[in-house]
Each structure stands twice: as structure tokens, then as C-alpha cells.
Scaffold this active site. Structure first.
Site, short mmCIF file in Angstrom:
data_model
loop_
_atom_site.label_atom_id
_atom_site.label_comp_id
_atom_site.label_asym_id
_atom_site.label_seq_id
_atom_site.Cartn_x
_atom_site.Cartn_y
_atom_site.Cartn_z
N ASP A 156 0.87 -1.18 0.00
CA ASP A 156 0.00 0.00 0.00
C ASP A 156 0.90 1.22 0.00
O ASP A 156 1.63 1.46 0.97
CB ASP A 156 -0.90 -0.04 1.25
CG ASP A 156 -1.72 1.23 1.45
OD1 ASP A 156 -1.65 2.14 0.60
OD2 ASP A 156 -2.43 1.30 2.47
N TYR B 136 -9.70 15.03 -4.43
CA TYR B 136 -8.85 14.53 -5.52
C TYR B 136 -8.05 15.68 -6.14
O TYR B 136 -6.86 15.54 -6.41
CB TYR B 136 -9.74 13.87 -6.57
CG TYR B 136 -9.01 13.09 -7.63
CD1 TYR B 136 -8.41 11.87 -7.34
CD2 TYR B 136 -8.94 13.56 -8.94
CE1 TYR B 136 -7.75 11.13 -8.33
CE2 TYR B 136 -8.29 12.83 -9.93
CZ TYR B 136 -7.71 11.63 -9.62
OH TYR B 136 -7.06 10.91 -10.60
#
Length: 244
Positions: free
Chosen positions: A61, A155
Site C-alpha cells: 500500500d 482529488y
């Protein structure tokens, strides 16, 4: 010496195409990073090897510093003669919604993968690149990070942060022949855009179509090559003409 390239989020979409291009066109041994979808990562590796390239999958990750350091540290220990010349920070997630209803988790998780992920992965390799006096760091950002997109405040913030980091880091490492650039795609035909109304959205794009993953990968491949040695600190838009 095994010259290698790491692509985060390399199992699908843009990342998959980048892996293929780096392996086939530039001859790199490609490290295909994935977090959860091992089947997709193996499919990417199969596509690389069928085309005559070399690679392997590597799980971590990007937002988890301990996982990043453990996985990459183990790889470096396994291949002490290998050198990672190219790092493509492609991993990212989107959790869209209006800011007034955005949860703390939706905010932090998106920034964590893109921005913290950039730090974790790039920081692992940067001193090695400085010692070798060569490197190519390419960050896949977004048109949202360039101009901002309603419904994507998290984002947009994450990608804009990576753009700022790109420009700053490029100035720090340029004297050691390391370039740092960002690629900012617009609407690209991937899993992330498959539920969008492509026909309607294409009307907003001067080129009147969505882009293809191969087109983004071609640009990344150029920036990863020796041909791009005098380009650094740049954000190159690949969006069919959308800017506002």
C-alpha cells in the site's frame, strides 16, 4: 546490472499500459505494484512477458510507509546489483462528492494515497538515484489537479499537492541528472471512467473523444527515456484540449 522501473498502481488501466511500454520499448525490468488485486497484477505481468519483456509483481500500500519500506527493502536485498532508474507514481483513488458532505475519511484517504504515497515511494529511492547520478521520476496527476474539478475537492487537492512537489523536487535533484515531471490526463478510457456518459462528456473535449491508456503511457515512456533529459519540473497535460 538489472535496470528496473517501478510503477505504482500498475495492475490495471493506465498503470498496466505504462508497465508494458517501459518493459517493451525501454527494456526495463518492471516492478508492477498492486495493493489488493493480485489477479490483475499477474495478468499485467503475463502481458509484459508474452510481449518479450521482463517483470515481477510487488505488493504494498503506497500510503503505508512501513509496507513500502519493507517490500522495497526486501526487493533491494534480493537484487543487490539491480538499480531502479525510473519511478512512476501512478497509484491513486477517487472518492467523489460535494465538499459540504465530504467525510474526513473521504478527504484523508484520497490525499493519503496520492500525496503521502508519492512521498513514501519516492523518498525510498531518491538517495539511491542521487548516488547513481541518474533517475526519472514521473508522477501521474490529473486535469483536476491543474484546474480543479467540482465534486472532486479531495482529488483535486491531492493531485495539486503532487504537482507542487514535482516542481520543487525537480529543482533539488536536477544537478544529479534526475528529472521529475508530472503527466496530467483528462478523460481517459479506463475502469474509473467506464460509468461516465462518454458521448455527452466528449462534447466538452475539443478533440471530441476520450483518450486511450496507450496515449498516456507513450508520454510517460518518453519522459522515462534518455530523450527527455532536458525536461524537468514540468506538468504535461494530455487531455484533448480541456483546460477550463
Amino acid at each position: 546490472m538489472m535496470k528496473s522501473a517501478l510503477v505504482t498502481g500498475g495492475s490495471r488501466g493506465i498503470g498496466r499500459s505504462i508497465c508494458q511500454k517501459l518493459a517493451i520499448e525501454l527494456g526495463y525490468h518492471v516492478l508492477i505494484n498492486y495493493q489488493g488485486n493480485e489477479a490483475a497484477a499477474r495478468e499485467t505481468l503475463d502481458m509484459v512477458e508474452i510481449s518479450g519483456g521482463s517483470g515481477e509483481i510487488i505488493k504494498f500500500d503506497v500510503g503505508n510507509a512501513e509496507e513500502v519500506n519493507a517490500a522495497l527493502g526486501a526487493w533491494v536485498e534480493k537484487y543487490p546489483e539491480a538499480v531502479v532508474e525510473v519511478v512512476v507514481n501512478n497509484a491513486g483513488i477517487a472518492k467523489d462528492g460535494l465538499f459540504m458532505w465530504m467525510t474526513p475519511e473521504d478527504w484523508s484517504s484520497v490525499l493519503h494515497i496520492s500525496l503521502q504515497g508519492f512521498y513514501n515511494v519516492t523518498n525510498f529511492f531518491i538517495q539511491k538515484m542521487l548516488r547513481k547520478r541518474y533517475g526519472r521520476i514521473i508522477n501521474v496527476v490529473s486535469v483536476s489537479g491543474v484546474k480543479g474539478t467540482a465534486g472532486q475537492v479531495n482529488y483535486s487537492a491531492a493531485k495539486a499537492g503532487v504537482i507542487g512537489a514535482t516542481k520543487a523536487l525537480a529543482q533539488e535533484v536536477a544537478k544529479r541528472n534526475i528529472t521529475v515531471n508530472a503527466v496530467a490526463p483528462g478523460f481517459i478510457r479506463t475502469d474509473m471512467t467506464q460509468d461516465m456518459d462518454e458521448k455527452e462528456l466528449a462534447k466538452l473535449i475539443p478533440l471530441n473523444r476520450f483518450g486511450e491508456v496507450e496515449e498516456v503511457a507513450d508520454l510517460v515512456c518518453f519522459l522515462a527515456s534518455s530523450k527527455s533529459g532536458y525536461i524537468t519540473g514540468e506538468v504535461i497535460n494530455i487531455n484533448g484540449g480541456i483546460y477550463s
